[in-house]
Scaffold this active site. Sequence first.
Site, PDB file in Angstrom:
ATOM      1  N   LYS A  70     180.040  32.825 128.253  1.00 48.99           N
ATOM      2  CA  LYS A  70     180.499  32.359 129.554  1.00 48.99           C
ATOM      3  C   LYS A  70     179.555  32.768 130.677  1.00 48.99           C
ATOM      4  CE  LYS A  70     185.190  30.998 128.879  1.00 48.99           C
ATOM      5  NZ  LYS A  70     186.607  31.136 129.227  1.00 48.99           N
ATOM      6  N   ARG A 104     188.051  34.133 120.924  1.00 45.25           N
ATOM      7  CA  ARG A 104     187.673  32.714 120.849  1.00 45.25           C
ATOM      8  C   ARG A 104     186.157  32.642 121.040  1.00 45.25           C
ATOM      9  NH1 ARG A 104     187.276  28.132 124.393  1.00 45.25           N
ATOM     10  NH2 ARG A 104     188.123  26.231 123.450  1.00 45.25           N
TER      11      ARG A 104
END
Length: 299
Positions: free
Chosen positions: A234, A268
């Site tokens: 991210k 995840r």
Amino acid sequence: MSGETLPSGMISPVRRIGRREFDFARQVAIMAIVNRTPNSFHDQGSTFELDTAVAAARRAVDDGADWVDIGGFAFSAAQAQIGVDEEIERVVPVIAEVRKATDAVISVDTHRPEVARAAVEAGADVINDTNGLREPGMAEFAAESGVSVIVTHSLGGPGKRVLRPSYADVVSEVAGFLRERVAYALKSGIAEDRIIIDPGHDLNKNTFHSLELTRRLEEITAIGYPTLVALSNKDFIGETLDRPQDERKEGTIAANVFAILKGARILRVHDVAATVASVRMTEAMLGWRGPRTPSHNLA
């Protein structure tokens, strides 16, 4: 067993999710990401074609993933809106093919109850809702079907633009939102042992917000439900390290291990094989599992 990182009072740490059982007191589940979208955050459409999406899911399970998360509509506001039927057409064939090939947990990443229903009918075990069960009918369907749900924090939800998101205290506000949405889930009839929470790193949050959420993650896990974190590659990792998306693996692994120590139990991720190795090593150092090939030579 070492208990230092077991969140106090975790609700139903031993859970049957789909066809697999997890003991979140001493186990971390690894969720692989398969996006059937032309504009996904990390893979930029590389798994948009049906055969490549199915192959990616099978490869992830072969690499050790416990779980496959299949989505047809990205969270980002920088995309064209699609209808319910198109989203169903993207995810259902993948779910159906993956269900034939594995007993791994399958979740559908959607905020629409119509898509969730079609996905569950095709074999999905979990609804991963980045809209926090705010779409009318979603919580009711989850309760009716008996599947597990992931309740995620975001301010605007998928496809909604939120400019300059601000928080007085991001952790307490995210925790408050999750507590409220969990209460709504319970009131709607979703069993407490079917609820998972996700603080939503980088979802309508800047790098400082996501770092603070990670630093104080135990305040989220203290809510009591198994906590999923979606940190993989991210922007908060990229901005912290000044790395492009294809150079964030090491930062992702470090952030995931830190999150485990703070109580996260589901990761995840994009890079399944590297995550499996780092997580299994972390579990062994915590005393949750032994070496796979121990030497008994004491010389």
